[in-house]
Design a protein around this motif. Sequence first.
Motif, mmCIF file in Angstrom:
data_model
loop_
_atom_site.group_PDB
_atom_site.id
_atom_site.type_symbol
_atom_site.label_atom_id
_atom_site.label_comp_id
_atom_site.label_asym_id
_atom_site.label_seq_id
_atom_site.Cartn_x
_atom_site.Cartn_y
_atom_site.Cartn_z
ATOM 1 N N ARG A 79 48.384 24.344 47.669
ATOM 2 C CA ARG A 79 49.538 24.582 46.791
ATOM 3 C C ARG A 79 50.703 25.168 47.580
ATOM 4 N N SER A 80 50.407 26.099 48.473
ATOM 5 C CA SER A 80 51.463 26.686 49.301
ATOM 6 C C SER A 80 52.111 25.644 50.206
ATOM 7 N N TYR A 81 51.335 24.724 50.691
ATOM 8 C CA TYR A 81 51.851 23.703 51.592
ATOM 9 C C TYR A 81 52.782 22.724 50.871
ATOM 10 N N PHE A 82 52.343 22.221 49.704
ATOM 11 C CA PHE A 82 53.122 21.197 49.005
ATOM 12 C C PHE A 82 54.255 21.752 48.145
ATOM 13 N N THR A 84 51.093 13.813 30.380
ATOM 14 C CA THR A 84 50.833 15.146 30.903
ATOM 15 C C THR A 84 49.973 15.034 32.157
ATOM 16 N N LEU A 85 50.423 15.667 33.230
ATOM 17 C CA LEU A 85 49.648 15.696 34.474
ATOM 18 C C LEU A 85 49.201 17.121 34.740
ATOM 19 N N VAL A 86 47.926 17.261 35.093
ATOM 20 C CA VAL A 86 47.374 18.562 35.445
ATOM 21 C C VAL A 86 47.077 18.556 36.941
ATOM 22 N N HIS A 87 47.619 19.544 37.646
ATOM 23 C CA HIS A 87 47.400 19.694 39.078
ATOM 24 C C HIS A 87 46.597 20.975 39.301
ATOM 25 N N ILE A 88 45.424 20.828 39.900
ATOM 26 C CA ILE A 88 44.589 21.982 40.218
ATOM 27 C C ILE A 88 44.524 22.063 41.744
ATOM 28 N N GLU A 130 44.450 30.569 38.232
ATOM 29 C CA GLU A 130 45.517 31.530 38.466
ATOM 30 C C GLU A 130 46.854 30.829 38.650
ATOM 31 N N GLU A 131 47.924 31.631 38.612
ATOM 32 C CA GLU A 131 49.290 31.149 38.852
ATOM 33 C C GLU A 131 49.585 29.873 38.056
ATOM 34 N N ILE A 132 49.345 29.930 36.769
ATOM 35 C CA ILE A 132 49.500 28.767 35.898
ATOM 36 C C ILE A 132 50.969 28.588 35.545
ATOM 37 N N ILE A 133 51.440 27.369 35.745
ATOM 38 C CA ILE A 133 52.827 27.026 35.442
ATOM 39 C C ILE A 133 52.849 25.770 34.583
ATOM 40 N N LEU A 134 53.679 25.785 33.557
ATOM 41 C CA LEU A 134 53.925 24.615 32.713
ATOM 42 C C LEU A 134 55.354 24.165 32.975
ATOM 43 N N ILE A 135 55.498 22.937 33.446
ATOM 44 C CA ILE A 135 56.820 22.384 33.738
ATOM 45 C C ILE A 135 57.131 21.315 32.704
ATOM 46 N N ASP A 136 58.217 21.512 31.969
ATOM 47 C CA ASP A 136 58.635 20.561 30.942
ATOM 48 C C ASP A 136 59.660 19.605 31.546
ATOM 49 N N LEU A 137 59.258 18.343 31.695
ATOM 50 C CA LEU A 137 60.106 17.318 32.292
ATOM 51 C C LEU A 137 60.734 16.397 31.250
ATOM 52 N N ALA A 138 60.517 16.687 29.989
ATOM 53 C CA ALA A 138 60.949 15.787 28.921
ATOM 54 C C ALA A 138 62.459 15.532 28.937
ATOM 55 N N ASN A 139 63.243 16.507 29.350
ATOM 56 C CA ASN A 139 64.701 16.355 29.342
ATOM 57 C C ASN A 139 65.283 15.973 30.701
ATOM 58 N N ASN A 160 37.684 15.839 47.708
ATOM 59 C CA ASN A 160 38.075 16.882 48.668
ATOM 60 C C ASN A 160 38.281 18.245 48.013
ATOM 61 N N LYS A 161 38.484 18.284 46.709
ATOM 62 C CA LYS A 161 38.595 19.511 45.908
ATOM 63 C C LYS A 161 39.727 20.441 46.351
ATOM 64 N N GLU A 162 40.732 19.913 47.039
ATOM 65 C CA GLU A 162 41.873 20.735 47.427
ATOM 66 C C GLU A 162 43.037 20.575 46.463
ATOM 67 N N TRP A 163 43.168 19.375 45.901
ATOM 68 C CA TRP A 163 44.220 19.071 44.930
ATOM 69 C C TRP A 163 43.633 18.036 43.972
#
Length: 133
Positions: free
Chosen positions: A114-117, A104-108, A37-46, A93-96
């Motif tokens: 997620r709310s904390y960080f 490309t980095l994938v953060h689950i 859920e709440e999937i976001i793609l952040i483009d850092l290339a520029n 720990n399966k939290e992050w």
Amino acid sequence: MPKIKTETSITKIKSKEKSTSGILDIILNSILDKKGEEIILIDLANINNTLFDKFIICTANSGIQAETICDEIIHNVQRETKVKPVSVEGRSNKEWILIDYFDTLVHIFISETRSYFKLEQLWADAEIKHINN
């Protein structure tokens, strides 16, 4: 004197762009398949001085779901592109869970972590795309 790009180097660049795009699609579809859920793609290339071109962030409802999403991504990317992640961290720990695919980095995240960080707020100057579930 500046180096002139040869046809071979231009082909390699286009191939890299194509493979990155292909990996992104596989990652996003894998997350969607496992109900991330709440999937976001952040483009850092520029953005100057970043080590990565793309961040993908998603939320899992539990540690088990986070690990399942991680496994699905790794399996599908490797099956379809033969690319293995550089590293996978946070499985214990399966939290992050972080999956590193070179540029490309994938953060689950589970939702509390997620709310904390608030990782996506760190890159507010980047292009952010919300992926509909």
